[in-house]
Design a protein around this motif. Sequence first.
Motif, short mmCIF file in Angstrom:
data_model
loop_
_atom_site.label_atom_id
_atom_site.label_comp_id
_atom_site.label_asym_id
_atom_site.label_seq_id
_atom_site.Cartn_x
_atom_site.Cartn_y
_atom_site.Cartn_z
N MET A 16 0.77 -1.18 0.04
CA MET A 16 0.08 -0.24 -0.13
C MET A 16 0.99 1.29 0.10
N ARG A 96 -6.58 -11.05 0.38
CA ARG A 96 -6.74 -10.02 1.17
C ARG A 96 -6.69 -8.65 0.10
N PHE A 99 -9.74 -8.39 -1.62
CA PHE A 99 -10.95 -7.81 -0.72
C PHE A 99 -10.64 -6.21 -0.49
N VAL A 100 -9.52 -5.72 -0.34
CA VAL A 100 -9.36 -4.36 0.04
C VAL A 100 -9.30 -3.38 -1.35
N GLY A 104 -14.28 -5.33 -1.50
CA GLY A 104 -14.67 -4.70 -0.36
C GLY A 104 -14.58 -3.23 -0.87
N SER A 105 -13.94 -2.99 -1.82
CA SER A 105 -13.71 -1.35 -2.22
C SER A 105 -15.04 -0.73 -2.40
N LEU A 106 -14.84 0.50 -1.76
CA LEU A 106 -15.73 1.62 -1.77
C LEU A 106 -15.98 2.55 -3.16
N LEU B 28 -9.12 0.74 3.56
CA LEU B 28 -9.98 1.45 2.62
C LEU B 28 -11.39 0.87 2.62
N THR B 29 -11.86 -0.20 3.09
CA THR B 29 -13.12 -0.56 2.86
C THR B 29 -13.85 -0.20 4.07
N LEU B 32 -14.45 5.82 2.43
CA LEU B 32 -13.66 6.47 1.16
C LEU B 32 -14.50 7.56 0.72
N GLN B 365 -11.91 8.53 -6.98
CA GLN B 365 -11.79 7.78 -5.51
C GLN B 365 -10.65 7.04 -5.78
N GLU B 369 -7.83 6.34 -2.78
CA GLU B 369 -7.33 5.13 -2.56
C GLU B 369 -5.87 5.10 -2.07
N ALA B 373 -3.92 5.26 1.37
CA ALA B 373 -3.12 4.09 1.61
C ALA B 373 -1.73 4.57 2.00
#
Lengths: 115, 514
Positions: A16, A96, A99-100, A104-106, B28-29, B32, B365, B369, B373
């Motif tokens: 990240m 993982r 998911f991130v 699971g991302s917005l 981030l979930t 955001l 977005q 992110e 991050a």
Amino acid sequence: MADMNDKIAQLENFIMKKCLWQFHSRAWDRKNQNENILRMTGELLCGETVNTDSPTDRCYWVDAAYLADSFREKFDWLASMSNKEIKALFVALKERMDFVTVDGSLNAELTDPRY
Amino acid sequence: MPYHEFDCSKCIPERKKHAVDKGPEDDLTKALPLGYLNTIPGSISERGCAYCGAKHVIGTPMKDVIHISHGPVGCTYDTWQTKRYISDNDNFQLKATFATDVKEKHIVFGAEKLLKQNIIEAFRAYPDIKRMTIYQTCATALIGDDIDAIAQEVMDEMPDVDIFVCNSPGFAGPSQSGGHHKINIAWINNKVGTVEPKITSDYVINYVGEYNIQGDQEVMQDYFRRMGIQILSTFTGNGSYDELRSMHGAHLNVLECARSAEYICNELRVRYGIPRLDIDGFGFEPLSSSLLKIGRFFGIEDRAQKIIDEETARWKPELDWYKERLMGKRVCIWPGGSKLWHWANVIHEEMGVKVVSVYTKFGHQGDMEKGIARCEQGALAIDDPNELESLEAMYKLKPDVIFTGKRPGEVAKKIRVPYLNAHAYHNGPYKGYEGWVRFARDIYNAIYSPIHQLSYLDISRDDIPGDGGFRTQRMISDVNLSQEVRTSKNLREYTGKYDTISPLREKTYPEFNK
Ligand code: SF4
């Protein structure tokens, strides 16, 4: 398991902070990037040969090679892991990351069908 | 990661989902900020329009081109010369700007004749320039002028010219970002593939999303040439129109500002199979790893390593001189769309500063992110801030310096917060090893300016000390440093020259066997 989660968190944090490849703009791109770059990183860490024949694969590979070198240097616990354990770790890391960055991302733009 | 509600924006409740605080244990979930949406009515945004994004950011850095706006003169004037994208052909694209100067009567009777007359006049005025870009604006889009048809008419009459039409009027998107998108797609649809690439090396890249701000592109070009890599085209800083028509001939797209130019890289990947490699040209470690990746791609990583070793040895002692003096300083990275993530981590690691906030005026977005991050816990991340929110954030976070554009920068000065120009730089270039030191020097000068210190005194309220004498920068910056650091022989202030770019233009490069 706690140990495994802690290891994944350390690797995730490094990705990240230092990498950009995981944030391509569409869900399918991100899944491809996660799949190929992390798979190759795992292969490199296990001392396996990585297929770099096509330009696309070479491009995944240069990001994977950077990761493998950095992980080896920063996380000395990797050296004491067997290849089987490393592979399992990378399967979990990929889950993982998926998911991130995807499931699971917005980020509402990920499913836009066009660039 | 809780949403952050500004006191000043309680009356605009929709704003709440545009800011978050990065808390511990958050990812981030959890939250955001929303992004790339129309600015909420009532919020005084700091954005530009889609025409500006297409013309000012991406189109006009092309150097060998007449850039003409079809519309009122104000549109073009406001997008002229406010960003320092220089070029190695005497800055033609900065020196002259062109507009059709549309007036009310043209809105009533149409402006196509006026456009044709202006195109021909501009080509006659600059007979050496055979390429042109035309930008649609709100007024001419609304009256329905057919710019493509006029451009084609001119090309039929003047076969030695080529014209690119960019149909991105101001209203064609929520911000300048809509214009970035439109011009990327228009360029690949209409121009890429129309000129045969001239290949001179075994290693060929397009350098994409790089605008040669104060010479950034030329700094990176120097590294690539030292590695024997050919830049087939740069999209678009210091870039040439015809080279950009041959982008399809590269082996690799090296992408710097993904916000403004990922679209064309994505399309080049899908249509021509050219892979996309995202890089960071800012900061020692990210730049080194980027050069190494590009070197690896071509099997010439030893050439990259040589540059990394030379440049690091030359410039690291200077970077570290500033790091000692910037340690713990609070900074806000408040740029347009990409520098929040280019800088968020590396500035903390290599200059020791604390990033207390990141914001983006027009980012999506995905940029948030990346930015969230990369920054540390506790940072406040804001999408499309309004002026009052920026002020509230500065009062609360008390930054020592902010990096932003010149409009919000002037607002910051009024409350005595120094700012550096994140878009056009102060004393750039900021890319490259030396450039990163120049950025550190600018930050140091901003924070420790003796003149700026005087602004903290209010002569209507404060006692003005008359006995202290003038305090130099070093007296202010070194006060808490150890004797060892102050007198270190291993660290030194910046020793580069005022102009770092002109010598690069004279330089010769090694020939590498094919
Ligand atoms: S919003 Fe329209 S009128 Fe205003 S500068 Fe942009 S193109 Fe011109």
